[in-house]
Design a protein around this motif. Structure first.
Motif: not given
Length: 175
Positions: A17-38
């Protein structure tokens, strides 16, 4: 049965569950960062994040089944039955799946973006329009005449697209 015999499974479930939450959070931040850059609009970013969260949730459920020792034979029978039903449903609705997949591809490859004025190279029904929004299933276009067209994302990947003017240029004067 003693509670102590379940401790390894409880700990493994908590770690999962912790790995799931961390992955979800990191993936969300990466997608937002990519979205902002693009320079991709926020609503498109939220759709992509939601789709990846569904995938992560599915993987979490599979992991928990494995941790708690669901009988593999029964699990595989259930899983294949579910996939067979989903497969039949998706075959009947293949366009939905292909449009969602195309929406994800359009998000990450961004050949055009909201605000661009494009021409869709279709010999039967050529369209010149401005992109108003790109959703999970379709792209909303507006022609010079003010007509709103919802165009399936999978067709945007299949047809040739010419970007006539983008939002960096003065596209409002051409409408």
């Amino acid at each position: 049965m003693e509670l102590q015999q379940y401790y390894p499974r409880i700990i493994a479930s908590a770690i999962c569950l912790i790995v799931y939450l961390l992955t979800k959070n990191i993936l969300s931040k990466l997608i937002k960062k990519f979205s902002k850059k693009a320079d991709i609009k926020g609503s498109r970013t939220l759709v992509i994040i939601r789709l990846f969260n569904i995938l992560l949730g599915f993987l979490l459920v599979l992991s928990l089944f494995a941790i708690w020792g669901v009988d593999k034979e029964n699990f595989y029978i259930t899983l294949t039955s579910v996939f067979a039903v989903i497969g039949v449903a998706m075959f009947a609705q293949w366009s939905l799946l292909s449009n969602v997949t195309a929406g994800v591809l359009l998000f990450f490859t961004f050949p055009f973006k909201i605000g661009d004025f494009i021409r869709i190279q279709d010999k039967d029904f050529p369209i010149e329009a401005q992109i108003l929004d790109i959703k999970a299933f379709y792209t909303l276009l507006m022609t010079k005449e003010g007509e709103h067209i919802s165009y399936p994302n999978n067709l945007l990947l299949q047809k040739g697209i010419v970007i006539l003017k983008n939002e960096d240029n003065d596209y409002n004067s051409s409408l």
